[in-house]
Design an enzyme around this catalytic site. Structure first.
Site, PDB file in Angstrom:
ATOM      1  N   SER A 137       0.861  -1.182   0.000  1.00 48.69           N
ATOM      2  CA  SER A 137       0.000   0.000   0.000  1.00 48.69           C
ATOM      3  C   SER A 137       0.897   1.232   0.000  1.00 48.69           C
ATOM      4  CB  SER A 137      -0.861  -0.003   1.273  1.00 48.69           C
ATOM      5  OG  SER A 137      -1.542   1.228   1.423  1.00 48.69           O
ATOM      6  N   TYR A 150      -2.483  -1.430  10.741  1.00 45.89           N
ATOM      7  CA  TYR A 150      -2.463  -1.546   9.275  1.00 45.89           C
ATOM      8  C   TYR A 150      -1.147  -1.009   8.712  1.00 45.89           C
ATOM      9  CZ  TYR A 150      -4.035  -1.180   4.407  1.00 45.89           C
ATOM     10  OH  TYR A 150      -4.157  -1.311   3.040  1.00 45.89           O
TER      11      TYR A 150
HETATM   12  P1  NAD Z   1     -11.600  -5.897   0.010  1.00 51.95           P
HETATM   13  O1  NAD Z   1     -11.980  -6.049   1.433  1.00 51.95           O
HETATM   14  O2  NAD Z   1     -12.484  -5.134  -0.876  1.00 51.95           O
HETATM   15  O3  NAD Z   1     -11.310  -7.324  -0.619  1.00 51.95           O
HETATM   16  C1  NAD Z   1     -10.508  -8.233   0.100  1.00 51.95           C
HETATM   17  C2  NAD Z   1     -10.581  -9.601  -0.508  1.00 51.95           C
HETATM   18  O4  NAD Z   1      -9.925 -10.486   0.396  1.00 51.95           O
HETATM   19  C3  NAD Z   1     -11.976 -10.139  -0.701  1.00 51.95           C
HETATM   20  O5  NAD Z   1     -12.021 -10.953  -1.867  1.00 51.95           O
HETATM   21  C4  NAD Z   1     -12.207 -10.966   0.556  1.00 51.95           C
HETATM   22  O6  NAD Z   1     -13.141 -11.985   0.351  1.00 51.95           O
HETATM   23  C5  NAD Z   1     -10.819 -11.513   0.793  1.00 51.95           C
HETATM   24  N1  NAD Z   1     -10.566 -11.857   2.175  1.00 51.95           N
HETATM   25  C6  NAD Z   1     -10.806 -11.112   3.285  1.00 51.95           C
HETATM   26  N2  NAD Z   1     -10.482 -11.814   4.394  1.00 51.95           N
HETATM   27  C7  NAD Z   1     -10.005 -13.017   3.963  1.00 51.95           C
HETATM   28  C8  NAD Z   1      -9.516 -14.175   4.623  1.00 51.95           C
HETATM   29  N3  NAD Z   1      -9.457 -14.253   5.951  1.00 51.95           N
HETATM   30  N4  NAD Z   1      -9.119 -15.221   3.870  1.00 51.95           N
HETATM   31  C9  NAD Z   1      -9.201 -15.170   2.510  1.00 51.95           C
HETATM   32  N5  NAD Z   1      -9.649 -14.092   1.830  1.00 51.95           N
HETATM   33  C10 NAD Z   1     -10.056 -13.039   2.559  1.00 51.95           C
HETATM   34  O7  NAD Z   1     -10.130  -5.219   0.011  1.00 51.95           O
HETATM   35  P2  NAD Z   1      -9.368  -4.380  -1.113  1.00 51.95           P
HETATM   36  O8  NAD Z   1      -9.596  -2.941  -0.863  1.00 51.95           O
HETATM   37  O9  NAD Z   1      -9.639  -4.944  -2.459  1.00 51.95           O
HETATM   38  O10 NAD Z   1      -7.878  -4.677  -0.669  1.00 51.95           O
HETATM   39  C11 NAD Z   1      -7.123  -5.740  -1.240  1.00 51.95           C
HETATM   40  C12 NAD Z   1      -5.666  -5.530  -0.846  1.00 51.95           C
HETATM   41  O11 NAD Z   1      -5.223  -4.244  -1.288  1.00 51.95           O
HETATM   42  C13 NAD Z   1      -5.425  -5.556   0.662  1.00 51.95           C
HETATM   43  O12 NAD Z   1      -4.181  -6.177   0.920  1.00 51.95           O
HETATM   44  C14 NAD Z   1      -5.398  -4.079   1.027  1.00 51.95           C
HETATM   45  O13 NAD Z   1      -4.658  -3.834   2.191  1.00 51.95           O
HETATM   46  C15 NAD Z   1      -4.710  -3.525  -0.197  1.00 51.95           C
HETATM   47  N6  NAD Z   1      -4.927  -2.091  -0.404  1.00 51.95           N
HETATM   48  C16 NAD Z   1      -6.178  -1.586  -0.583  1.00 51.95           C
HETATM   49  C17 NAD Z   1      -6.333  -0.210  -0.806  1.00 51.95           C
HETATM   50  C18 NAD Z   1      -7.665   0.419  -1.054  1.00 51.95           C
HETATM   51  O14 NAD Z   1      -7.740   1.664  -1.087  1.00 51.95           O
HETATM   52  N7  NAD Z   1      -8.739  -0.334  -1.263  1.00 51.95           N
HETATM   53  C19 NAD Z   1      -5.208   0.622  -0.838  1.00 51.95           C
HETATM   54  C20 NAD Z   1      -3.961   0.069  -0.643  1.00 51.95           C
HETATM   55  C21 NAD Z   1      -3.821  -1.290  -0.440  1.00 51.95           C
END
Ligand code: NAD
Length: 253
Positions: A137, A150
């Site tokens: 991130s 986080y």
């Molecule tokens: P999200 O919550 O929308 O999706 C997360 C996914 O992970 C989903 O498919 C969910 O089913 C799965 N998941 C959650 N818990 C789980 C578990 N215990 N076992 C297996 N699968 C599990 O999240 P996102 O925003 O798409 O984030 C995805 C990645 O990107 C994460 O690592 C997050 O930290 C990172 N990220 C997100 C953002 C943002 O702005 N959305 C920014 C930077 C980094």
């Protein structure tokens, strides 16, 4: 060159789905995953490529290892592992509990380590072109208020990228990170829906808009591809310019 075989963790929606879809459009053979039942992602991706869904909870090392093993069984081999499943559970710092901290690190850090270990153990002798992508991130290098667990977990991802890269270089496995900025997903929806937040973020992001999951997918495909064959240990930030901007001299609008 046969079609690459790719496992994307946490990929039924959000950034993971965006990454899986980008690989699907390139013709990769795919395994997608969630801890919950499939939500229709499998049918959408199966219209583009061979795709399998495996339900697995990655909050334990055993869950992460089991997913990688099952994915390899489905596809016959794995060329790329994208560690993406992650969560944000922070509260105001005074209220942060051991349970919230552990849950954050179990998914955002521990699962990445043990899924990667199992991925490497399962490579065939002489297998070429293997790579691991870890989703970090902008919070891997910049902090937000009340985001201690986080931010610490995403900082750990940055060092995991480098540490795995130097540990695995001799075996020809490349390891790189992806650092999304602010992306509209189910994880961020609640925060983005607070009145005024979208307008404020759009004004701060140099590209003038919040990212979408499809903005991240192409970067993952590139990092896994032969075009990135001499790149390892790097974090590619996909953030619309968030990390590039200095404090502004412009008066507030
Ligand atoms: P999200 O919550 O929308 O999706 C997360 C996914 O992970 C989903 O498919 C969910 O089913 C799965 N998941 C959650 N818990 C789980 C578990 N215990 N076992 C297996 N699968 C599990 O999240 P996102 O925003 O798409 O984030 C995805 C990645 O990107 C994460 O690592 C997050 O930290 C990172 N990220 C997100 C953002 C943002 O702005 N959305 C920014 C930077 C980094």
């Amino acid at each position: 060159m046969p079609q690459p075989c790719v496992l994307v963790t946490g990929s039924t929606h959000g950034i993971g789905y965006g990454i899986a879809e980008a690989f699907a459009r390139q013709g990769a053979r795919l395994v997608i995953n969630s801890h919950l039942a499939d939500n229709g992602a499998l049918a959408k991706l199966s219209a583009l490529t061979e795709c399998h869904f495996i339900q697995a909870d990655l909050s334990t090392a055993a869950g992460a290892v089991g997913l990688v093993r099952q994915a390899r069984e489905k596809l016959g081999r794995l060329d790329t592992l994208v560690n993406n499943a992650g969560t944000f559970l922070d509260t105001p710092f005074d209220d942060l509990t051991e349970e919230l901290f552990d849950r954050t690190f179990d998914l955002n850090v521990k699962a990445y380590v043990f899924a990667s270990q199992e991925f490497v153990r399962g490579l065939a002798p002489g297998q070429e072109g293997a790579s691991i992508i870890l989703v970090g991130s902008t919070n891997s290098v910049m902090a937000e208020r009340h985001s201690v667990a986080y931010d610490a977990s995403k900082g750990a991802v940055l060092m995991m990228v480098r540490s795995l890269a130097v540990s695995l270089a001799g075996r020809g496995v490349r390891v790189n990170g992806l650092g999304p900025g602010i992306v509209e997903t189910p994880l961020t929806k609640r925060g983005l829906d607070v009145p005024g937040v979208r307008k404020s973020l759009n004004a701060q992001i140099p590209f003038g808009r919040i990212g979408q999951p499809e903005d991240v997918g192409g970067a993952a495909v590139f990092l896994a591809s032969p075009a990135a064959g001499y790149i390892t240990g790097q974090m590619l930030f996909v953030d619309g310019g968030i990390l590039a901007i200095q404090k502004t001299w412009e008066p507030p609008v």
